[in-house]
Design an enzyme around this catalytic site. Sequence first.
Site, PDB file in Angstrom:
ATOM      1  N   GLU A  54       0.822  -1.216   0.000  1.00  0.00           N
ATOM      2  CA  GLU A  54       0.000   0.000   0.000  1.00  0.00           C
ATOM      3  C   GLU A  54       0.853   1.261   0.000  1.00  0.00           C
ATOM      4  OE1 GLU A  54      -3.016   0.296  -0.705  1.00  0.00           O
ATOM      5  OE2 GLU A  54      -3.427  -1.831  -0.700  1.00  0.00           O
ATOM      6  N   TYR A 137      -7.188   6.543   3.373  1.00  0.00           N
ATOM      7  CA  TYR A 137      -7.235   5.448   2.414  1.00  0.00           C
ATOM      8  C   TYR A 137      -6.426   4.234   2.890  1.00  0.00           C
ATOM      9  CZ  TYR A 137      -5.736   2.288  -1.111  1.00  0.00           C
ATOM     10  OH  TYR A 137      -5.434   1.124  -1.738  1.00  0.00           O
ATOM     11  N   ASP A 155     -10.147   5.114  -2.890  1.00  0.00           N
ATOM     12  CA  ASP A 155      -8.988   5.625  -3.606  1.00  0.00           C
ATOM     13  C   ASP A 155      -9.479   6.282  -4.900  1.00  0.00           C
ATOM     14  OD1 ASP A 155      -9.740   3.491  -5.166  1.00  0.00           O
ATOM     15  OD2 ASP A 155      -7.686   3.084  -5.793  1.00  0.00           O
TER      16      ASP A 155
END
Length: 308
Positions: A54, A137, A155
């Site tokens: 991520e 996010y 996102d």
Amino acid sequence: MEQAAHAWHLKIGAVLHQSGSPLHAPVLQWYDANARVLPWRDPAASPWAVMVSEFMLQQTPVARVLPAYERWLERWPTPADLAAEPPGEAVRAWDRLGYPRRALRLHAAAQAIVERHGGEVPSDHADLLALPGVGTYTAAAIASFAFGQRHAVVDTNVRRVLARALTGVAQPTISPTAADQRLAVAALPADEPTAARWAVASMELGALICTARTPRCADCPIRRQCAWVLAGSPPYDGPPRRGQTYEGTDRQARGRLLAVLRASTTPVPKPQLDATWPDAPQRERALDGLVADGLVEPLPHNHYRLPA
DNA sequence: CACGCGTGGTA
DNA sequence: TTACCAAGCGT
């Protein structure tokens, strides 16, 4: 108009909650048949692996992340492994993924995980959000992807899918809004496991089909329910999106300087850095910025290196 | 909230 | 070629 907007949201909410949204089943089914095979989606991938992916995927395309991701996890299979090394090693291993402050933040997050969470990536959303480099996010993404929790994972892909499918416009707003978040929450399946699948699936749809420039609507599983398609796919009519120039910017100068420092395992003399950028005031500003950000460490006798 | 922050691929 | 785009975050 606030009334109208409110009523509209109630309507959307009502539609979404009857037997789940009509969007859920087709998107989930599409995902099962079309999802990319990515290492961080392997059921055996650890929460740390998901977290590393991520961080790297924040503004960097999958294709460029893959090799760096593999090397990173081989070298630092746990947060403690990374935390034990100097931050400069994280910056070096970050290679050319861009936005190297992310490497620094990932290193700091690893240290925080060791200090506050016994070396285990926390599963609690608030704990995740408190980590350096973890925003709304990323916290939701880790909680959902690594721990199967029910969160709106919003996102740019999801914002675009919802903008088209539900709002009926070609593009989402330029920056994320509270309305996006509300829409995503309303669109979330009620039960936890389905919500977690919906999060990846809707994101993947945005990445592969509902793309920014040339959406592949012919292959889209929800084209018959898509508000934008049903409206005749009207073009984007909002304010112009400001493009990022790069040539000649401080960003480019910083990139040049850092590239030299990444390539050297020994302290670099200032003249060698000076050779990377002709404009002296800009070069100095860039170097000062890198030092201020903690990406570069100044040493005596006009030498510089990645932070130890 | 608008802006600064890297780098490379694609149309 | 230029311009846009890519799983955002912190200030």
